[in-house]
Design a protein around this motif. Structure first.
Motif, mmCIF file in Angstrom:
data_model
loop_
_atom_site.group_PDB
_atom_site.id
_atom_site.type_symbol
_atom_site.label_atom_id
_atom_site.label_comp_id
_atom_site.label_asym_id
_atom_site.label_seq_id
_atom_site.Cartn_x
_atom_site.Cartn_y
_atom_site.Cartn_z
ATOM 1 N N SER A 79 0.850 -1.190 0.000
ATOM 2 C CA SER A 79 0.000 0.000 0.000
ATOM 3 C C SER A 79 0.881 1.234 0.000
ATOM 4 O O SER A 79 2.036 1.204 0.445
ATOM 5 C CB SER A 79 -0.932 0.011 1.214
ATOM 6 O OG SER A 79 -0.192 0.023 2.421
ATOM 7 N N THR A 80 0.329 2.315 -0.518
ATOM 8 C CA THR A 80 1.054 3.575 -0.579
ATOM 9 C C THR A 80 0.072 4.726 -0.444
ATOM 10 O O THR A 80 -1.144 4.545 -0.589
ATOM 11 C CB THR A 80 1.863 3.695 -1.893
ATOM 12 O OG1 THR A 80 2.741 4.816 -1.801
ATOM 13 C CG2 THR A 80 0.959 3.835 -3.116
ATOM 14 N N GLY A 81 0.597 5.877 -0.186
ATOM 15 C CA GLY A 81 -0.228 7.065 -0.091
ATOM 16 C C GLY A 81 0.614 8.295 0.158
ATOM 17 O O GLY A 81 1.837 8.215 0.347
ATOM 18 N N ILE A 82 -0.066 9.415 0.163
ATOM 19 C CA ILE A 82 0.573 10.716 0.354
ATOM 20 C C ILE A 82 -0.005 11.349 1.623
ATOM 21 O O ILE A 82 -1.224 11.349 1.822
ATOM 22 C CB ILE A 82 0.286 11.653 -0.841
ATOM 23 C CG1 ILE A 82 0.727 11.019 -2.162
ATOM 24 C CG2 ILE A 82 0.904 13.028 -0.638
ATOM 25 C CD1 ILE A 82 2.193 10.868 -2.353
ATOM 26 N N TYR A 83 0.868 11.898 2.456
ATOM 27 C CA TYR A 83 0.427 12.635 3.642
ATOM 28 C C TYR A 83 -0.095 13.999 3.197
ATOM 29 O O TYR A 83 0.647 14.807 2.651
ATOM 30 C CB TYR A 83 1.575 12.791 4.647
ATOM 31 C CG TYR A 83 2.005 11.478 5.241
ATOM 32 C CD1 TYR A 83 1.211 10.832 6.182
ATOM 33 C CD2 TYR A 83 3.185 10.865 4.842
ATOM 34 C CE1 TYR A 83 1.581 9.607 6.722
ATOM 35 C CE2 TYR A 83 3.569 9.645 5.387
ATOM 36 C CZ TYR A 83 2.767 9.022 6.323
ATOM 37 O OH TYR A 83 3.147 7.809 6.848
ATOM 38 N N LYS A 84 -1.381 14.232 3.397
ATOM 39 C CA LYS A 84 -2.037 15.469 2.962
ATOM 40 C C LYS A 84 -2.001 16.544 4.047
ATOM 41 O O LYS A 84 -1.968 17.734 3.745
ATOM 42 C CB LYS A 84 -3.498 15.195 2.568
ATOM 43 C CG LYS A 84 -3.648 14.278 1.381
ATOM 44 C CD LYS A 84 -3.109 14.933 0.144
ATOM 45 C CE LYS A 84 -3.444 14.169 -1.107
ATOM 46 N NZ LYS A 84 -2.965 14.851 -2.304
ATOM 47 N N GLU A 85 -2.076 16.112 5.291
ATOM 48 C CA GLU A 85 -2.073 17.067 6.398
ATOM 49 C C GLU A 85 -1.461 16.398 7.618
ATOM 50 O O GLU A 85 -1.765 15.246 7.930
ATOM 51 C CB GLU A 85 -3.513 17.489 6.716
ATOM 52 C CG GLU A 85 -3.627 18.461 7.855
ATOM 53 C CD GLU A 85 -5.072 18.742 8.254
ATOM 54 O OE1 GLU A 85 -5.249 19.290 9.351
ATOM 55 O OE2 GLU A 85 -6.004 18.398 7.501
ATOM 56 N N ILE A 86 -0.598 17.141 8.306
ATOM 57 C CA ILE A 86 -0.006 16.661 9.551
ATOM 58 C C ILE A 86 -0.093 17.791 10.562
ATOM 59 O O ILE A 86 0.482 18.872 10.344
ATOM 60 C CB ILE A 86 1.464 16.239 9.352
ATOM 61 C CG1 ILE A 86 1.555 15.052 8.379
ATOM 62 C CG2 ILE A 86 2.095 15.879 10.700
ATOM 63 C CD1 ILE A 86 2.967 14.705 7.940
ATOM 64 N N ALA A 87 -0.837 17.566 11.627
ATOM 65 C CA ALA A 87 -0.892 18.489 12.763
ATOM 66 C C ALA A 87 -0.269 17.726 13.924
ATOM 67 O O ALA A 87 -0.912 16.829 14.485
ATOM 68 C CB ALA A 87 -2.337 18.889 13.068
ATOM 69 N N PRO A 88 0.999 17.976 14.236
ATOM 70 C CA PRO A 88 1.726 17.162 15.208
ATOM 71 C C PRO A 88 0.942 16.890 16.494
ATOM 72 O O PRO A 88 0.370 17.796 17.098
ATOM 73 C CB PRO A 88 2.985 17.992 15.481
ATOM 74 C CG PRO A 88 3.203 18.740 14.203
ATOM 75 C CD PRO A 88 1.816 19.079 13.728
ATOM 76 N N MET A 89 0.910 15.607 16.831
ATOM 77 C CA MET A 89 0.269 15.085 18.035
ATOM 78 C C MET A 89 -1.262 15.211 18.018
ATOM 79 O O MET A 89 -1.913 14.879 18.986
ATOM 80 C CB MET A 89 0.814 15.781 19.287
ATOM 81 C CG MET A 89 2.314 15.684 19.444
ATOM 82 S SD MET A 89 2.859 14.016 19.795
ATOM 83 C CE MET A 89 2.258 13.875 21.455
#
Length: 167
Positions: A79-89
């Motif tokens: 499986s694969t994908g792209i991180y669209k949004e990261i809001a730490p923690m």
């Protein structure tokens, strides 16, 4: 709605989404790391009996992940994908697609499955809750019916392994 071991699962009939809420008796930072650090991901990714022999993570907005899940019979599912949004923690939003062993997106039929779109969306949120961590996963685009049930079981078995890996 099903409750089991501090887990709540919701799959509304006709809606192509699966929502799973799980409470872990671990600090939020540790649950977050279980989703973001390859060595930790490898310990829990995949349902009961499955292993994760390969896990590549470029953990940044626009970065890519590429995981292998190996069945007890030795069949690999990539499986694969792209991180669209990261809001730490707090939140991770990423696409989710089947892939071949080189990381190319492939249809579910590549693995003998029908009805999946080429790309699904996953949102995972993390909250402090009564000294524990409340994690909610929303998997959008899952075909309704038996596939939703199988996906629900797979995620929950994976989360059982996640829980064991952070104790």
């Amino acid at each position: 709605m099903e409750k089991n071991n501090q887990t709540t699962t919701t799959a509304e009939p006709g809606k192509k989404e699966l929502i799973i809420t799980r409470e872990f008796n671990s600090p939020r930072e540790l649950v977050w790391k279980a989703w973001t650090e390859p060595a930790m991901i490898k310990k829990w990714w995949g349902p009961k009996g499955y292993t994760c022999p390969s896990c590549e993570v470029d953990f940044k907005t626009g970065g890519k992940y590429f995981f292998c899940m190996r069945s007890p019979e030795g069949k690999d599912f990539w499986s694969t994908g792209i991180y669209k949004e990261i809001a730490p923690m707090e939140r991770i939003v990423f696409t989710d697609s089947f892939a071949d062993e080189k990381g190319n997106v492939v249809p579910a039929t590549h693995y003998g499955m029908e009805g999946f779109p080429l790309e699904l969306m996953v949102t995972v949120t993390f909250e402090d809750h009564n000294g524990n961590t409340k994690m909610t996963l929303k998997h959008i685009g899952i075909p309704t019916g038996e596939i939703t049930d199988m996906t629900n079981v797979g995620w929950n078995e994976s989360f059982d392994k996640l829980d064991e890996s952070i104790k």
